[in-house]
Design an enzyme around this catalytic site. Structure first.
Site, mmCIF file in Angstrom:
data_model
loop_
_atom_site.group_PDB
_atom_site.id
_atom_site.type_symbol
_atom_site.label_atom_id
_atom_site.label_comp_id
_atom_site.label_asym_id
_atom_site.label_seq_id
_atom_site.Cartn_x
_atom_site.Cartn_y
_atom_site.Cartn_z
ATOM 1 N N TYR A 179 7.428 17.048 28.249
ATOM 2 C CA TYR A 179 6.979 17.760 29.350
ATOM 3 C C TYR A 179 8.214 18.467 30.354
ATOM 4 O O TYR A 179 8.124 19.908 30.381
ATOM 5 C CB TYR A 179 6.334 16.610 30.585
ATOM 6 C CG TYR A 179 6.308 16.851 31.835
ATOM 7 C CD1 TYR A 179 5.526 18.208 32.358
ATOM 8 C CD2 TYR A 179 6.696 16.179 32.850
ATOM 9 C CE1 TYR A 179 5.198 18.403 33.543
ATOM 10 C CE2 TYR A 179 6.350 16.362 34.275
ATOM 11 C CZ TYR A 179 5.476 17.506 34.558
ATOM 12 O OH TYR A 179 5.580 17.743 35.849
ATOM 13 N N ILE A 180 9.265 17.831 30.621
ATOM 14 C CA ILE A 180 10.237 18.542 31.509
ATOM 15 C C ILE A 180 10.983 19.647 30.376
ATOM 16 O O ILE A 180 11.504 20.608 30.635
ATOM 17 C CB ILE A 180 11.154 17.464 32.014
ATOM 18 C CG1 ILE A 180 10.325 16.647 32.984
ATOM 19 C CG2 ILE A 180 12.296 17.938 32.753
ATOM 20 C CD1 ILE A 180 11.027 15.399 33.581
ATOM 21 N N SER B 57 18.024 9.231 35.563
ATOM 22 C CA SER B 57 16.901 8.943 36.301
ATOM 23 C C SER B 57 17.377 7.988 37.927
ATOM 24 O O SER B 57 18.306 7.403 37.753
ATOM 25 C CB SER B 57 16.068 7.880 35.730
ATOM 26 O OG SER B 57 15.124 7.156 36.364
ATOM 27 N N TYR C 74 14.640 0.770 30.909
ATOM 28 C CA TYR C 74 14.777 2.088 31.151
ATOM 29 C C TYR C 74 15.864 2.276 31.928
ATOM 30 O O TYR C 74 16.486 3.363 31.525
ATOM 31 C CB TYR C 74 13.430 2.686 31.337
ATOM 32 C CG TYR C 74 13.397 3.867 31.718
ATOM 33 C CD1 TYR C 74 13.403 4.999 30.856
ATOM 34 C CD2 TYR C 74 13.395 4.462 33.260
ATOM 35 C CE1 TYR C 74 13.590 6.442 31.092
ATOM 36 C CE2 TYR C 74 13.584 5.972 33.650
ATOM 37 C CZ TYR C 74 13.613 6.860 32.799
ATOM 38 O OH TYR C 74 13.475 7.942 33.009
ATOM 39 N N LYS D 124 19.657 4.430 31.178
ATOM 40 C CA LYS D 124 20.232 5.678 31.543
ATOM 41 C C LYS D 124 21.379 5.600 32.233
ATOM 42 O O LYS D 124 22.492 6.334 32.292
ATOM 43 C CB LYS D 124 19.126 6.153 32.818
ATOM 44 C CG LYS D 124 17.944 6.617 32.060
ATOM 45 C CD LYS D 124 17.884 7.827 31.029
ATOM 46 C CE LYS D 124 16.700 8.428 30.768
ATOM 47 N NZ LYS D 124 16.846 9.901 29.841
ATOM 48 N N ASP E 160 8.837 -2.173 38.817
ATOM 49 C CA ASP E 160 8.694 -1.202 39.924
ATOM 50 C C ASP E 160 9.434 -1.540 41.272
ATOM 51 O O ASP E 160 9.186 -2.348 41.909
ATOM 52 C CB ASP E 160 7.075 -0.884 40.104
ATOM 53 C CG ASP E 160 6.396 0.007 39.133
ATOM 54 O OD1 ASP E 160 7.249 0.631 38.634
ATOM 55 O OD2 ASP E 160 5.183 -0.053 39.346
#
Length: 309
Positions: A11-12, A103, A127, A131, A268
């Site tokens: 996508y990016i 991120s 994740y 990073k 989250d």
């Protein structure tokens, strides 16, 4: 310049590659979807040498925070070890410039809002940890091998261009999933309404993908002009809750969304909002497309034209 874009079919990465070409750069895509693995150092070295690569934009990574809690080894192996192989190959081939797709996940649940670059790093999931550890690798490669890098800590990348939009398989991001649920007249699962926020749902800083690509191009230009290795937040400084995103999607589409509340997803964070003062001051970057209505309108238009049959 001739630039290797890892993950350049994502996508990016794909949109950034398009914008690089518009800015008179030459682009070489290196992507898992073409059978090019980030850990294949022989192939990486061959491509870099044959194409006479001068700089790298590194997007190649697994990105699902929830999945990273279930399969941490997958994320450390690809995102961290893969990045180390890429950086080491750059050393071996004499390529000195790297823009790294980092991120906001490196911060975890922040101590204050908005978040500054030097705030505490305490990732909530593998994740984010992968990073953060890659950023630390880059810091040492600058000292030992003079690899100059800028790490861009994205907040929530979103939105679309006329030709490209967000369509991960599987899709874990809020905006495309909300839009798909509306288009398909399906129930939307909202993960958590008991967060310590104004309406009980997560708050995120949403950044349009075109504003994000501009940050990459400015960062590369800065490095080539002699800027030191650095780290920048890329966000707007304005957070929106999940419910606010849903209401805006309903406004843009003119349709009502059926919402079912489910328990929170593991990993989250409650609220993530950027302080982007540093990148605005150092690189002259300004968000142009990142108001919520523009973001959702562009995403709605793209998804409406690219529904799966």
């Amino acid at each position: 310049m001739k630039i290797l874009v890892t993950g350049g079919k994502g996508y990016i990465g794909a949109i950034t590659a398009q914008e690089l070409i518009k800015n008179n750069h030459q682009v070489v895509i290196y992507d898992k979807k073409s059978g090019q693995e980030i850990q294949d150092t022989k192939l990486l070295e061959k491509v870099i040498k044959e194409e006479k690569i001068e700089a790298v934009m590194h997007f190649a990574a697994f990105i699902e925070m929830g999945e990273s809690m279930e399969q941490p080894a997958k994320y450390f192996d690809n995102n961290l070890v893969g990045s180390q192989h890429l950086i080491h190959t750059m050393v071996n081939t004499g390529v000195k410039y790297l823009i790294f797709s980092s991120s906001a996940g490196v911060y975890g649940n922040p101590l204050r809002i908005p978040i500054k670059e030097d705030d505490r790093k305490l990732p909530e999931n593998p994740y984010g940890q992968s990073k953060w550890m890659t950023e630390q690798l880059l810091e040492f490669y600058d000292r030992t091998d003079d690899i100059k890098s800028i790490s861009l800590r994205y907040f929530n990348a979103c939105g679309a261009t006329e030709h490209s939009g967000e369509n991960h398989q599987p899709e874990s991001h809020l905006i495309p999933n909300v839009i798909k649920a509306i288009l398909e007249n399906k129930e939307f699962i909202l993960f958590g309404n008991d967060y310590p926020t104004k309406d009980g749902t997560c708050i995120r800083d949403y950044i349009h993908v075109l504003d994000l690509t501009k940050a990459h191009i400015l960062a590369l230009e800065a490095l080539v002009s002699g800027h030191k290795s650095d780290v920048y937040n890329v966000g707007t400084g304005r957070g929106y809750s999940n419910l606010e995103v849903i209401k805006m999607a309903e406004k843009v589409s003119g349709k009502k969304l059926k919402v079912k509340v489910a328990p929170r997803r593991p990993g989250d964070a409650n609220e993530l909002v950027a302080d982007s003062t540093k990148i605005q001051k150092d690189l002259g970057w300004r968000p142009k497309y990142s108001d919520l209505e523009t973001i959702i309108s562009t995403a709605w238009q793209w998804h409406s034209q690219h529904q799966n049959p």
